[in-house]
Design an enzyme around this catalytic site. Structure first.
Site, mmCIF file in Angstrom:
data_model
loop_
_atom_site.group_PDB
_atom_site.id
_atom_site.type_symbol
_atom_site.label_atom_id
_atom_site.label_comp_id
_atom_site.label_asym_id
_atom_site.label_seq_id
_atom_site.Cartn_x
_atom_site.Cartn_y
_atom_site.Cartn_z
ATOM 1 C CG ASP A 100 116.170 4.174 72.110
ATOM 2 O OD1 ASP A 100 116.967 3.238 72.259
ATOM 3 O OD2 ASP A 100 115.127 4.286 72.783
ATOM 4 C CG HIS B 98 118.260 4.184 76.460
ATOM 5 N ND1 HIS B 98 118.446 2.891 76.895
ATOM 6 C CD2 HIS B 98 117.467 4.082 75.374
ATOM 7 C CE1 HIS B 98 117.790 2.062 76.099
ATOM 8 N NE2 HIS B 98 117.189 2.755 75.155
ATOM 9 C CG ASP C 91 116.493 -0.607 72.606
ATOM 10 O OD1 ASP C 91 116.960 0.429 73.104
ATOM 11 O OD2 ASP C 91 115.349 -1.026 72.857
ATOM 12 C CD GLU D 203 114.339 4.181 76.641
ATOM 13 O OE1 GLU D 203 113.519 4.488 75.782
ATOM 14 O OE2 GLU D 203 114.659 2.999 76.866
ATOM 15 C CD GLU D 204 115.191 -0.532 77.013
ATOM 16 O OE1 GLU D 204 113.952 -0.492 76.968
ATOM 17 O OE2 GLU D 204 115.893 -0.680 75.994
ATOM 18 C CG HIS E 151 113.233 -4.739 74.715
ATOM 19 N ND1 HIS E 151 112.168 -4.073 75.281
ATOM 20 C CD2 HIS E 151 114.102 -3.765 74.336
ATOM 21 C CE1 HIS E 151 112.394 -2.754 75.237
ATOM 22 N NE2 HIS E 151 113.559 -2.551 74.661
HETATM 23 ZN ZN LIG Z 1 115.948 1.906 73.696
#
Ligand SMILES: [Zn+2]
Length: 704
Positions: A426, A350, A360, A397-398, A519
């Site tokens: 990922d 993603h 990420d 995706e998140e 995140h």
């Molecule tokens: Zn991810």
């Protein structure tokens, strides 16, 4: 170990030049084709460079690029154009899906004798210029409800069902209250669901310093761990119910497909959910009264935690979400197979991120571009992959695997027919320790590929580094019959629609390390350059492993799938389940014999197919290999039951699915294990019968 010995012996007996052949041997290839394959693979691995991987990552992480924004679109165009410049066919694929952004930063107030406004933004960090970017979104949860609630607050540990049981035991009820829970031990969507099910009217999730903050080591920017004013964004979709666009379960979000009303979607929470940093959590938790925390509730903040619930301390939480149907952009590039155009090897990563997403997911995107460049150069040199290779850069995706799920749902019949494997990447790089998850049929192939890629730091093979590290961290689980452990696929990334909805053999992997900025706004280029992969050599290694794996699947004469590992793994899962059943006095509610027999037969059939495969490769029997390959690919599909799992029909796979209360982690033999957890003998019996039927179907497919 045993298998390798037997293979070497076979090689020695059958080959005219045993030595060179043994050196060049690749499982799945005839002696002659193995030598050519090796040359192509080596040429491929010489293409990715640290310099260009670094430049891709820098470009991809210039701006925050949450799904559906202009900045996200810009990254899609960047990826498409890069792939086109290499010479590949790449197209954007759009879907219109239901997504939320915060209209305004959430309001969080602590109400005692006075009102204190608490922060819902992350702080600017000296030394990381991007942390002051005005486009960084305030802390919020994807798919949180809008709401405005005021109530006493209760600390509920990780927010697992047994945490609420512990609270009940000391007389604490969360009904009508706001709960504060910490990250860890379950997917955050599970925390929201369990809070809502227990009658909480709001849920706050914080990152405890014990989890990924100062208890682990120095915090950013001094070290790689989470600083005090950092929180974890993320989706609270009930993806254990179904992932993808909440308004089109099981169907693609394309024009003409009817949408549910948002209130009809069963994978959305109805309460406001808000992530906060641990300095804010400290302000709240340090003032909680009520009973002292039960055992296991204490975290890493420097005081004894109390559970709260008293009227003298309330929280006011207001979340204001802008929900809309928004356009997202997958990028899909296709390299047509030369001989088997209708057999697809699909690679996916993603591209969307909560903020900059250096680890990420864009370390994986950078690796994908390096893989694309490598394949394009091989094609120019005359490489003709036998099967089709498809590179996919997923969006959203998140929010809940949205871009991949919609694509997989749109192409479902074709994918079920044509897909050989799905290879996910990922967060590809946050350190130097290789790890992988996959279906057991691909374990041997994964290990073989990592033997052929060099670990940048040690100069040994990635495989050797992987094994050495596992030995250092030795736990019972890490080794499996003398081999490095490969984990089960649960959920939390884009392999889910492919494996668990469509029955496509899947893998996931990456290089991990001390990663405390997940995140947050500090998962940035600067973090990667300083801590994650200074020198960007692991981005190169990730591209080399991923690309080599894809080439081997795309080029093999006889696909390197081994179902004997699958049979043994299922047997282990079942034995473990039997022990649980005994402990819970449920062993009498079902007959284990049909399952044991089904596994035995499956294992025997797997051995027979393996023998046939080796023989057909040696004899160059193409017609027979085509049949064997199809059986190997289709065997995984047989684990699907069209009725789906109990209460969540989207999940079809009978062996692998995320647990209902884990959300990320796999719960193998899912419904059977859930029935044991629920102490429901009737369900246990029925679930086991379905699993036995699935294994029997897979055995019959191998037989065919
Ligand atoms: Zn991810």
């Amino acid at each position: 170990m045993k298998t390798i010995l037997i293979l070497c012996l076979l090689v020695a007996i059958t080959s005219i030049t045993p030595l060179t052949f043994a050196q060049n041997a690749i499982d799945g290839f005839s002696a002659e084709r193995a030598a050519a394959e090796r040359r192509w693979e080596e040429q491929f691995r010489s293409v990715p460079t640290a310099q260009s991987a670094r430049e891709h990552l820098r470009r991809l992480t210039l701006e925050p690029h949450i799904a559906g924004t202009k900045e996200d679109y810009d990254t899609a165009v960047y990826v498409r154009d890069q792939l086109r410049n290499f010479g590949l066919n790449a197209e954007l694929k759009e879907y219109d899906v239901w997504l939320n952004y915060p209209n305004t930063p959430s309001v969080l107030e602590l109400i005692t004798t006075r009102r204190q406004r608490l922060n819902t933004r992350e702080a600017v960090v000296p030394g990381d210029a991007s942390s002051s970017n005005p486009k960084i979104t305030p802390l919020f949860n994807g798919y949180s409800a809008s709401g405005d609630v005021t109530a006493p607050v209760i600390y509920a540990n990780y927010g697992l069902p047994n945490d609420y049981d512990d609270l009940k035991k000391i007389g604490v009820d969360v009904k009508g209250k706001i709960v504060i829970v910490r990250y860890g031990n379950s997917f955050r969507g599970v925390k929201a669901k369990v809070a809502e099910d227990h009658g909480a009217i709001g849920c706050i999730i914080y990152s405890d310093p014990a989890d990924d903050g100062y208890m682990q080591g120095d915090v950013y920017p001094k070290g790689p761990w989470r600083p005090v004013a950092s929180g974890q964004r993320g989706s609270v979709q009930y993806l254990f119910d179904y992932p993808g666009d909440p308004l089109t379960p099981g169907r693609p979000s394309i024009p003409g497909v009817p949408r549910l009303k948002p209130e009809e979607a069963t994978d959305l929470t109805r309460i406001p959910v808000q992530p906060i940093a641990y300095d804010v959590a400290k302000t709240i938790l340090s003032q909680l009264q009520g009973p002292l925390r039960p055992r296991g509730f204490q975290g890493g903040l420097p005081f004894a935690y109390h559970v709260g619930g008293t009227d003298d301390l309330k929280l006011h939480l207001k979340t204001d979400m802008d929900y809309k149907s928004r356009t997202i952009w997958d990028v899909v590039a296709r390299i047509d197979g030369n001989e088997e155009k209708d057999r697809w090897v699909v690679l996916g990563n993603h591209r969307d991120a909560w903020v900059f997403g250096a680890v990420d997911p864009n370390s994986g995107t950078s690796a994908m571009l390096e893989v694309g460049k490598g394949f394009a150069q091989l094609l120019k040199s005359g490489w003709k992959p036998r099967r089709t290779i498809i590179l996919c850069s997923w969006d959203a995706e998140e929010y809940g695997l949205v871009g991949s799920t919609e694509w997989a749902e749109e192409l479902a019949p074709e994918l079920k027919d044509k897909a050989v494997a799905y290879l996910n990447l990922d967060a590809a790089v946050s350190g130097a320790n290789f790890g992988a998850s996959s279906v057991p049929s691909l374990w041997k192939l994964l290990r073989a590929v990592t033997r052929d890629v060099k670990d940048p730091k040690t100069g040994k093979s990635v495989y050797q580094q992987w094994q050495d590290h596992a030995r250092e961290e030795r736990s019972e689980d890490d080794e499996f019959r003398g081999e490095t452990r490969i984990a089960a696929l649960g959920s939390g990334s884009d392999y889910t629609p492919f494996l668990q909805h469509l029955g496509i053999p899947s893998t996931d992997m990456g290089f991990g390390g001390d990663y405390g900025v997940y995140h947050s706004a500090y998962d940035s280029f600067h973090w990667m350059d300083k801590f994650g992969d200074p020198g960007f050599r692991y981005h190169v290694a990730a591209a080399q492993v991923w690309g080599t794996l894809a080439m081997r699947l795309a080029d093999a004469d006889g696909l390197s799938f081994d179902y004997t590992d699958y049979a043994e793994q299922v047997r282990e899962y079942f034995n473990e389940a039997l022990r649980i059943a005994k402990r819970r006095n449920l062993a009498g509610s079902f007959d284990p014999k049909p399952m044991t027999e089904a596994i035995d037969d499956f294992g025997k059939e797997a051995e027979r197919v393996e023998k046939n495969r080796q023989e057909a490769i040696r004899n160059g029997d193409r017609a027979r290999l085509a049949k064997i390959n199809d059986a190997l690919v289709q065997a995984e599909r047989q684990f699907l039951d069209p009725r789906g799992l109990r209460g969540r029909a989207w999940y079809k796979h009978q062996v692998y699915a995320p647990g209902f209360y884990t959300g990320y982690a796999a719960q193998p033999l899912t419904d059977f294990r859930q029935a044991l957890d629920d102490r429901n003998g009737v369900n246990a019996k029925e679930s086991l019968e379905r699993i036995v039927a699935a294994i029997r179907r897979a055995t019959a497919t191998l037989k065919g």
